[in-house]
Design a protein around this motif. Structure first.
Motif, PDB file in Angstrom:
ATOM      1  N   GLN A   1       0.841  -1.178   0.000  1.00 34.90           N
ATOM      2  CA  GLN A   1       0.000   0.000   0.000  1.00 34.90           C
ATOM      3  C   GLN A   1       0.885   1.240   0.000  1.00 34.90           C
ATOM      4  O   GLN A   1       1.814   1.348   0.782  1.00 34.90           O
ATOM      5  CB  GLN A   1      -0.895   0.009   1.236  1.00 34.90           C
ATOM      6  N   VAL A   2       0.566   2.149  -0.888  1.00 37.64           N
ATOM      7  CA  VAL A   2       1.362   3.367  -0.998  1.00 37.64           C
ATOM      8  C   VAL A   2       1.067   4.276   0.181  1.00 37.64           C
ATOM      9  O   VAL A   2      -0.081   4.435   0.593  1.00 37.64           O
ATOM     10  CB  VAL A   2       1.047   4.096  -2.313  1.00 37.64           C
ATOM     11  N   GLN A   3       2.109   4.836   0.729  1.00 38.65           N
ATOM     12  CA  GLN A   3       1.945   5.800   1.807  1.00 38.65           C
ATOM     13  C   GLN A   3       2.679   7.081   1.459  1.00 38.65           C
ATOM     14  O   GLN A   3       3.639   7.079   0.694  1.00 38.65           O
ATOM     15  CB  GLN A   3       2.501   5.239   3.121  1.00 38.65           C
ATOM     16  N   PRO A  24       6.021  10.137  -1.460  1.00 41.13           N
ATOM     17  CA  PRO A  24       5.363   8.832  -1.432  1.00 41.13           C
ATOM     18  C   PRO A  24       6.378   7.720  -1.226  1.00 41.13           C
ATOM     19  O   PRO A  24       7.517   7.804  -1.683  1.00 41.13           O
ATOM     20  CB  PRO A  24       4.698   8.725  -2.803  1.00 41.13           C
ATOM     21  N   SER A  25       5.950   6.672  -0.524  1.00 40.01           N
ATOM     22  CA  SER A  25       6.824   5.524  -0.294  1.00 40.01           C
ATOM     23  C   SER A  25       6.814   4.566  -1.467  1.00 40.01           C
ATOM     24  O   SER A  25       7.599   3.626  -1.509  1.00 40.01           O
ATOM     25  CB  SER A  25       6.390   4.786   0.968  1.00 40.01           C
ATOM     26  N   GLY A  26       5.887   4.776  -2.391  1.00 40.06           N
ATOM     27  CA  GLY A  26       5.828   3.933  -3.564  1.00 40.06           C
ATOM     28  C   GLY A  26       5.177   4.684  -4.704  1.00 40.06           C
ATOM     29  O   GLY A  26       5.070   5.912  -4.675  1.00 40.06           O
ATOM     30  N   ASP A  27       4.744   3.974  -5.685  1.00 40.51           N
ATOM     31  CA  ASP A  27       4.132   4.596  -6.859  1.00 40.51           C
ATOM     32  C   ASP A  27       2.674   4.923  -6.548  1.00 40.51           C
ATOM     33  O   ASP A  27       1.880   4.031  -6.300  1.00 40.51           O
ATOM     34  CB  ASP A  27       4.217   3.658  -8.049  1.00 40.51           C
ATOM     35  N   THR A  28       2.346   6.197  -6.559  1.00 38.53           N
ATOM     36  CA  THR A  28       0.969   6.607  -6.291  1.00 38.53           C
ATOM     37  C   THR A  28       0.105   6.569  -7.551  1.00 38.53           C
ATOM     38  O   THR A  28      -1.070   6.894  -7.498  1.00 38.53           O
ATOM     39  CB  THR A  28       0.914   8.033  -5.720  1.00 38.53           C
ATOM     40  N   THR A 112      -5.148   9.516  -1.085  1.00 39.81           N
ATOM     41  CA  THR A 112      -3.906   9.025  -0.485  1.00 39.81           C
ATOM     42  C   THR A 112      -3.423  10.073   0.507  1.00 39.81           C
ATOM     43  O   THR A 112      -3.304  11.251   0.153  1.00 39.81           O
ATOM     44  CB  THR A 112      -2.828   8.780  -1.560  1.00 39.81           C
TER      45      THR A 112
END
Length: 123
Positions: A1-3, A24-28, A112
């Motif tokens: 899950q993106v954060q 973002p910690s990943g791809d939003t 998000t």
């Protein structure tokens, strides 16, 4: 899950400055508006500032206009909230958020969210 991960909060004296960052910690995925919201104890969450990913549009709450500046660094995939002339009324938990909608300014338009960072302004 993106954060989304905020940083930069803290304690500052009235009149001082802080800069908040959000990444973002990943791809939003597709996103068009990045924003900042805040919530003070006993108050509803409120919109503070928003910016389109293209940087072509920004919007501010009246209460922060002229003191706060939202910006983004697309190379770093990060957006910022520069807060100058801080007042005690600015004390709150600040949240960054991302929306797939254009020109989003309402919380329901953002899907998000970050975990929040505390900003405390002492008078």
């Amino acid at each position: 899950q993106v954060q989304l991960v905020e940083s930069g909060g803290g304690l500052v004296q009235a009149g001082g400055s802080l800069r908040l960052s959000c990444a973002p910690s990943g791809d939003t995925g597709s996103r068009n508006t990045m924003g900042w919201f805040r919530q003070a104890p006993g108050k509803q969450r409120e919109f503070v500032a928003g910016i389109r990913w293209s940087g072509s549009w920004t919007d501010y709450a009246k209460s922060v206009e002229g003191r706060f500046t939202i910006s983004l660094d697309s190379d770093r995939n990060t957006w910022y909230l520069q807060m100058n002339g801080l007042k005690s009324d600015d004390s709150a938990i600040y949240y960054c958020a991302a929306s797939k909608e254009h020109f989003a300014t309402e919380g329901r338009q953002f899907d998000t969210w970050g975990q929040g960072t505390q900003v405390t302004v002492s008078s």
